[in-house]
Structures are given as structure tokens and as C-alpha cells.
Scaffold this active site. Structure first.
Site: not given
Ligand code: EPZ
Length: 421
Positions: A304, A22-23, A116, A396, A121
Site C-alpha cells: 500500500d 482504515k484496514n 480497488c 476512502r 483479488r
Molecule cells: C488487504 O487487502 C488490504 N485491505 C489492502 O489494502 C492491502 O493491499 C492488502 O491487504 C495486502 O496488504 C484491507 O485490509 C481492507 P490479501 P486483501 O488477501 O485482504 C491474493 C488499501 O490500499 N489472494 O492479502 O484483499 C490477492 O489476489 C488496500 O488500503 C488470493 O489469490 O489482501 C492479492 O494479490 C488495497 N486469494 C494478494 O493475495 C485469496 O483468497 C493479497 O491479498 C486472497 C488473496
């Protein structure tokens, strides 16, 4: 509304074939916008997130053909118009369109993405990337208007190895003028899958899978094909199901080193696990040892998989300690596990799971995608009948979950129901 009903304690044996990630798919599809010709993506999972992305592509005027698990996209005649909030809200990955539209047209109007409710986020690191390449970002409530006279390559130092910010920085830099370097980049395999597609289209990107990615801007991107990599989170979820109630359950079409951190933890528990080149064979753990787990970016333990893993921790001897370092609100599954008989304590971003405990079937509710997966696993391992409400979340991210689990012996079904006010 949809709910899943499970009669627990059935032994699972046979083979589950893993679908495309998915991701990865949710990043590959928006990348098509950057192409000046048609692209084909194979092994795309049939899940609702993909439907939502197809809706955005069609809204923008792309010509989309979806044939089972393949999608062909011709975005040579799209119209760069504002994507309505109602569509952007459907999933987190919708903001990848913000980057590819900006990268192609130097202008985009879009709304804050969905996703989610597992934390705030924010997307500040993505917006930082846009600004570093010379774009002006106007935020009005949930709406972003982003414009640039010209996008010029620069250095983007990410504050954390954000998957989304890494994807967005790549998409906006592919056609920028000159060289962009992304430091502290996320190393997830889905990013390498995306870079493979972009380089097949004629992009010049190196360093994917490491913390430093370099992008040489190009003017034109031509037709290409890509295969979505197997979903390491779906694979890990079914491997955990095998550790709960499996009898030589085979999880097929996987890349083991994409979830090596889970495999290592299962071995530490004392699991009976066979790791082959592209499949895993696993059986129910008897007398497992408690473990400690800390979620980290790839190649660390995937956030995840922490909620699905929690169900297994309830079966181990002693206290297991799990620390969630990525999200601030990713334990919404815990109260429902405790309602089923688990003994889990939450302390800020850590949970202490005391086991072994028996799980008893009852009615529970999915609060987010992986919490829902955790509760389906709990239903498989529980005595009696478990009903998981609001399973739209689960659909999803898990293609054909009912068919896949039924095919290996689970007594599981899905049905519509009316939410009592
Ligand atoms: C991706 O989300 C995945 N989603 C998530 O999977 C996964 O949990 C996550 O990466 C971490 O591996 C998709 O790929 C569509 P991040 P993403 O940016 O990109 C903070 C699932 O269950 N952060 O790595 O949103 C943020 O708050 C989903 O399939 C900032 O502070 O994750 C978070 O706590 C859930 N500022 C952490 O970093 C930013 O600009 C990780 O976020 C970006 C992120």
C-alpha cells in the site's frame, strides 16, 4: 465528482496527527456482529469506508451510535438477512460481514466484495477456510450462499499470507466447536488489533502477529472496548510527503515498527529522519540515492506504500527498481506521473524509475486509493498547479487530508466538478 487542486512546491512544516487505521477499523466493525452484547471502538477514522460499513450494520438491524471517532455497536437484535450487492460492492472489507454472520448463525447470503481495481483479488482462500470448518459454499454468479449444520475447528493452510483470508478465518472460527489453526497467516498489525478486541470479548486466540494462529472456539462473547491502532499507511504517506517537501515535518501518533521497512528505505536513500517513540520528524531529501524495493507481506515493504513511494523515487539520483509482488495491476499511477515529467518504465510487475526528474503540475486522475495518494504527493512536489480528479478514492483512506496538509503549509483545496462525458 470531487477533485483536489494543489499549488506545488510549498515547504511543509509543523505536525500532522495520524488517525486510526482504515484496514483495522474495517475488520473490527464487522467483528461486532459476533458479540452477544454491545462493543465500543475508539479512534475510528471518519472516512467513507466506515460510512459504508455503518450502512451494512444498520441494514442488518444493529443499533449503532457514532460519536466523532467512536462507534458503539449493539448487534444483539440483528436479523441475518441477505446483504444486497449494491452495498457489498462498496468496499473490499464488506466480506468480513460474511464471516461474522456465518460464524454467529451458521448461515449467510452475500455478494462478492468490492475494493480497488488493483488486481483480480479472488477470495478462494477465504472460501477454503469456510469449507475446512464444515460449511457448504454455493456460488451463483456474484452471490454466495454459505451454510453449515455445525462449524467445527480444523487446520487452514493458506496458500499465501492473505490479510483478508486470515481475518475471515479468525472471524468464522471464534465460535466454532473445538480448535482451529491457521497456517501461513498474515502478520499485519491490523490482525493483532482485531485479535485484541476478540480476546477482550472472551475469545481464546493466540499467535496473532506470527504465521500460525490458534483459535479455541467459545460459545459467548461479552461487551468490550478497543482502540484502533494508528494507520501505518497514512503515516507512511505523510512521512514520504516530508521526504519530498518537508522542513522538520512531524508525523505524530505513529507506531514506527509498523512501517519500519519504509523507515529503513528512507535511511538507505540518505533521508534526514528522526524516529521517536510515537512520532517521526523528516525533512526534504537532497541528493538522495536511488534504491531497490520489493513489496511483501508484513513486516516486508507494504504494497500500500509502493505507489506513494514511487513519487519520491522520481527525485532520487539514478535508477530505482521497484517490484510489486502482491498485486498484478498496481501501477495505474505511473502514466500520470510520467505525464507530470517523471521517467518511469513498467516491465511486467516491476518499474524502473530514473531520476532526478522535475514534476510539472497538470491534470491527472486517481484510479485507486493509493494511486490517488501518490498523485497528491506529486502535486505537493510539482511546479505549478496540479488537479487530481476522482479523489473520492483518496477520501476512502485518508481522514481530513485537506485539513491535515493545509495545517502544515500546503496550498490545497477540494471542490466538486462535473465529469465531462
Ligand atoms: C488487504 O487487502 C488490504 N485491505 C489492502 O489494502 C492491502 O493491499 C492488502 O491487504 C495486502 O496488504 C484491507 O485490509 C481492507 P490479501 P486483501 O488477501 O485482504 C491474493 C488499501 O490500499 N489472494 O492479502 O484483499 C490477492 O489476489 C488496500 O488500503 C488470493 O489469490 O489482501 C492479492 O494479490 C488495497 N486469494 C494478494 O493475495 C485469496 O483468497 C493479497 O491479498 C486472497 C488473496
Amino acid at each position: 465528482m470531487k477533485r483536489i487542486i494543489i499549488e506545488g512546491n510549498q515547504i511543509l512544516s509543523g505536525t500532522i496527527n495520524i488517525s486510526g487505521a482504515k484496514n483495522s477499523a474495517v475488520a473490527l466493525i464487522p467483528a461486532a456482529i459476533l458479540c452477544d452484547e454491545e462493543i465500543t471502538i475508539n479512534n475510528v477514522p471518519n472516512i467513507s469506508d466506515i460510512d459504508a460499513l455503518q450502512e451494512i450494520l444498520t441494514y442488518l438491524g444493529a443499533i449503532v451510535k457514532r460519536d466523532n471517532n467512536s462507534i458503539t455497536i449493539d448487534s444483539s437484535k440483528i436479523e441475518n438477512k441477505e446483504v444486497p450487492e449494491a452495498i457489498s460492492k462498496k468496499l473490499r472489507a464488506s466480506y468480513y460481514f460474511m464471516s461474522s454472520l456465518l460464524g454467529k448463525y451458521n448461515f449467510v447470503e452475500m455478494y462478492f466484495p468490492g475494493g480497488c481495481s488493483i488486481g483480480a483479488r479472488p477470495i478462494d482462500q477465504t472460501l477454503k477456510g469456510y469449507r475446512m470448518l464444515g460449511a457448504n459454499v454455493l456460488e451463483e454468479g456474484n452471490k454466495f450462499t454459505i451454510s453449515a449444520d455445525e462449524l467445527v475447528g480444523s487446520t487452514i493452510d493458506l496458500a499465501m499470507p492473505s490479510v483478508g483470508a486470515t481475518v475471515n478465518s479468525i472471524l468464522v472460527a471464534v465460535k466454532a466447536k473445538g480448535t482451529t489453526v491457521i497456517n501461513n497467516a498474515a502478520r499485519e498489525p491490523e490482525i493483532s488489533n482485531l485479535v485484541d478486541l476478540l480476546n477482550k470479548m472472551g475469545a481464546k486466540i493466540s499467535g496473532a502477529g506470527t504465521s500460525s494462529i490458534t483459535i479455541e472456539g467459545v460459545d459467548y462473547l461479552h461487551s468490550a472496548q478497543i482502540e484502533v491502532i494508528p494507520d501505518r499507511i497514512e503515516a507512511g504517506t505523510y512521512v514520504i510527503a516530508g521526504a519530498l517537501v518537508g522542513d522538520n515535518l512531524k508525523v505524530n501518533n505513529v507506531i514506527p515498527n509498523h512501517f519500519q521497512s519504509l523507515i529503513d528505505k528512507l535511511i538507505e536513500m540518505g533521508a534526514n529522519i528522526i524516529v521517536n517513540e510515537d512520532d517521526i520528524i523528516i525533512s526534504k531529501i537532497e541528493n538522495g540515492n536511488s534504491i531497490n524495493v520489493k513489496t511483501l507481506g508484513f513486516p516486508g515493504f507494504a504494497t500500500d506504500l509502493q505507489q506513494p513511494l514511487t513519487t519520491l523515487l522520481t527525485k532520487l539520483n539514478g535508477k530505482s527498481i521497484l517490484e510489486e509482488t502482491i498485486y498484478e495491476n498496481r501501477f495505474q499511477n505511473v502514466p500520470y506521473l510520467n505525464k507530470m515529467g517523471a521517467n518511469i518504465e513498467i516491465k511486467d510487475r516491476t518499474i524502473i524509475v530514473s531520476g532526478p526528474t522535475k514534476l510539472i503540475g497538470t491534470t491527472v486522475e486517481a484510479t485507486d486509493l493509493r494511486a490517488g495518494a501518490c498523485l497528491v504527493l506529486a502535486g505537493l512536489a510539482a511546479e505549478g498547479i496540479t488537479t487530481v480528479n476522482k479523489v473520492e478514492y483518496v477520501l476512502r483512506g485518508y481522514e481530513n487530508i485537506i485539513e491535515k496538509l493545509s495545517s502544515v503549509g500546503a496550498k490545497i483545496k477540494i471542490e466538486e466538478y462535473n465529469e465531462v462525458a
